[in-house]
Structure formats: structure tokens, C-alpha cells
Design an enzyme around this catalytic site. Structure first.
Site, PDB file in Angstrom:
ATOM      1  N   CYS A   1       0.816  -1.226   0.000  1.00 53.41           N
ATOM      2  CA  CYS A   1       0.000   0.000   0.000  1.00 53.41           C
ATOM      3  C   CYS A   1       0.846   1.272   0.000  1.00 53.41           C
ATOM      4  CB  CYS A   1      -0.932   0.002   1.195  1.00 53.41           C
ATOM      5  SG  CYS A   1      -2.109  -1.372   1.196  1.00 53.41           S
TER       6      CYS A   1
ATOM      7  N   HIS B   1      -3.413   7.430   1.591  1.00 52.65           N
ATOM      8  CA  HIS B   1      -3.771   6.074   1.186  1.00 52.65           C
ATOM      9  C   HIS B   1      -5.172   5.803   1.708  1.00 52.65           C
ATOM     10  CE1 HIS B   1      -4.017   1.866   0.672  1.00 52.65           C
ATOM     11  NE2 HIS B   1      -3.747   1.546   1.930  1.00 52.65           N
TER      12      HIS B   1
ATOM     13  N   ASN C   1     -10.062  -0.114  -0.647  1.00 51.33           N
ATOM     14  CA  ASN C   1      -8.601  -0.025  -0.541  1.00 51.33           C
ATOM     15  C   ASN C   1      -7.999  -0.612  -1.816  1.00 51.33           C
ATOM     16  OD1 ASN C   1      -5.876  -0.324   0.023  1.00 51.33           O
ATOM     17  ND2 ASN C   1      -6.175  -1.131   2.081  1.00 51.33           N
TER      18      ASN C   1
END
Length: 324
Positions: A114, A251, A281
């Protein structure tokens, strides 16, 4: 005069298939309300069966090039952040290079889960500042739907697929924090926390791609502290503070992590670009996706100071301060 890596164009691509939370209710002990309350996610996009990470990345790259008014011939190299490559090798970067019709320059992948786009941006910035490239495509692209365990309600409802791309080009500035472009980066990792977020397979162990595993509660406790620290560190490197930030483009992992980090930085939520509700996500793709949305809808304007931060498996985390 100081050489800077300045944003020239931005673009993104999302697969056509939209998956609302309600779609999980038939196969899992979950609900739309449970998912929204725990994560802020309302829907996500999943790639089609014949759609790969390089396909998503290529479409995002073309959108960014169009926005910049450039062609692949104007690009010196491609850096792709991904943890879900089409193949073990060659890199997704070289696949995108081919699909764009580029027969010059270089292409490679960066893998920091990520945090991948932050790592890729930092790498691109270093190459441009060092004079090794004039224009680079920096892309975050993922097909996380391919590594999800559909029986694990704590993870499979959280992730989505997509890609975002940024064109960076060399420019000169005065060497102050008023310059356009990437002003500072901060990268961190700590392998002791590996078991908080990982995939239980790989070429050198099981010979399979594996499935995603996560200890969500433990990761949450690490995330807010580390994200706020890395953000403050990046800003302090160029004499800035959170009060100078126009937009946080974080993020997009979880609304509670995003809100907790903003609160710790004393930045109001109306200065945070949020897409987690629409995209879920998307790992390394989430920051460029959110950045593209913020630019396209007119919120992010030239001269705005943007702070992006991310944390992912490794654990790896970091931040970038960028003046648009």
C-alpha cells in the site's frame, strides 16, 4: 536554481464492474452497515476476468498523458507500484511500455504494497533530480481481487482494483518550499511487523500466489502513529507544518485510519481527499486515484500544497510533500 520533479498530468482508470457492499451479504455473515461502519467503504471496482494489472495501468497512463498533452514518445521511463503483477516476471512496467508503443527508455516495478506509490514517487523524484530522466510516468496499479480469500469477511470486503498515473517532469525552482513539484519525501519500514499484513504464498515458498492475511486491529494501532509521524517528518524537511497543507491525499485504507491521522495532524477532514467510499482499498493505486479525482473535480489547484502518506505490508510506510 534547484531541479524539481513537477506534476504535469494525472489520470486514472477503474474497471467497469462495481461491487456494492450488498453483494457480499449473500455469501458472508456481513452487511452493508457493518462494512460502512468499520471501513467507510460503500462499493469497490473489480477487474474483469480478462483484465490484468498491466491493462489497468496502461489505461491510467493514457489518461495521464492526455491530461498532460504528451505522448509516450515524450516519456523517458515508467515506474509502476504494484503487488499484484500479471506475471512473476517480466515487470508490469515493461508490459505497459509495450502496450503504450514505447520502444525507448526504461521501465520497472516497485513493490511496497500500500505504500508502493509513495516509494515509486520518491524513486522517480531521485531520478529526475539526479538528471537521469526528464519525464517519467509513475503509476500505481492493482488487481487485489485476485488474492482475496472470499470466505474471510475481515479482508475480502475491504479491497478493490484500479490504477492511477502521474506524469512528472523536470523543472527548475528557486530552492524554497514555495517551488512547484516534489519538495520532500520520507520512507520507513520495519520488518518485525510482517505478520500484520501479508500474503501466504509466493514463488520461493508455496509456488502459488497465496491469499491476503491481515491483523486489522494491530495494524490500525500502528497506522495512525506512523502515518502522522512520517507526514510531519516530510514537511519538517522543508520547513513546513501541517497548518501549511492545503490537501491531504492519503492512502485510502479505512476511514477511521484516515480520520485518526488527520486529527493527530490537526488537519480538518474538509481538507482531506476521500475516495475510500467509492473505491475501497486499492493498495498502491489508491493515492494516485484519489489525487486524480481531486484534480479532475477542481478541488486541487496549481500551487496547492499536498501531503500524501501511506502504510502497507512490510510494514512499509512513508510520505511525500508535493506542491501541485
Amino acid at each position: 536554481m534547484t531541479r524539481r520533479a513537477v506534476a504535469r498530468g494525472i489520470g486514472h482508470y477503474l474497471p467497469e464492474r462495481i461491487v456494492p457492499n450488498s453483494e457480499f451479504e449473500a455469501s458472508l455473515d456481513t452487511s452493508d452497515e457493518w462494512i460502512k461502519t468499520r471501513s467507510g467503504i460503500e462499493q469497490r471496482h473489480f477487474a474483469a476476468e480478462d483484465e490484468s494489472t498491466s491493462d489497468l495501468a496502461t489505461k491510467a497512463a493514457r489518461a495521464a498523458l492526455d491530461h498532460a498533452g504528451l505522448s509516450p514518445d515524450d516519456i523517458d521511463g515508467i515506474i509502476i507500484a504494484t503487488s499484484t503483477p500479471d506475471l512473476t516476471f517480466p515487470s508490469v512496467g515493461t508490459m505497459v511500455q509495450s502496450k503504450l508503443g514505447m520502444t525507448h527508455g526504461f521501465a520497472f516495478d516497485v513493490q511496497a504494497v500500500c505504500a508502493g506509490f509513495i516509494y515509486a514517487l520518491s524513486t522517480a523524484n531521485a531520478l529526475i533530480v539526479a538528471g537521469q530522466a526528464e519525464r517519467l510516468l509513475v503509476i500505481g496499479a492493482e488487481t487485489f481481487s485476485r488474492i482475496l480469500d472470499w470466505q474471510d469477511r475481515s479482508t475480502c470486503v475491504l479491497f478493490g482494483d484500479g490504477a492511477g498515473a502521474l506524469v512528472l517532469e523536470a523543472a527548475t525552482g528557486d530552492g524554497t518550499n514555495a517551488d512547484r513539484g516534489i519538495l520532500a519525501t520520507d520512507l520507513q519500514s520495519d520488518g518485525r511487523y510482517r505478520d500484520m499484513l501479508y500474503v501466504d504464498g509466493g514463488v520461493g515458498t508455496t509456488g502459488t500466489s497465496g491469499k491476503l492475511r491481515m491483523q486489522g486491529n494491530l495494524l490500525f494501532r500502528q497506522a495512525v502513529e506512523k502515518l502522522s509521524q512520517t507526514a510531519d517528518t516530510a514537511l519538517a524537511k522543508v520547513g513546513l507544518a501541517s497548518t501549511d497543507v492545503d490537501w491531504i491525499v492519503p492512502h485510502q485504507a479505512n476511514i477511521r485510519i484516515i480520520a485518526g491521522t488527520a486529527r493527530k495532524m490537526n488537519v480538518p477532514m474538509d481538507r482531506v481527499i476521500l475516495t475510500v467510499q467509492d473505491h475501497g482499498n486499492t493498495s498502491a493505486a489508491s493515492i494516485p486515484l484519489a489525487l486524480s479525482v481531486g484534480v479532475r473535480d477542481g478541488r486541487i489547484k496549481p500551487g496547492d500544497l499536498i501531503l500524501s502518506e501511506a502504510i502497507g505490508g512490510g510494514l512499509a510506510w512513508g510520505a511525500v510533500a508535493l506542491r501541485w
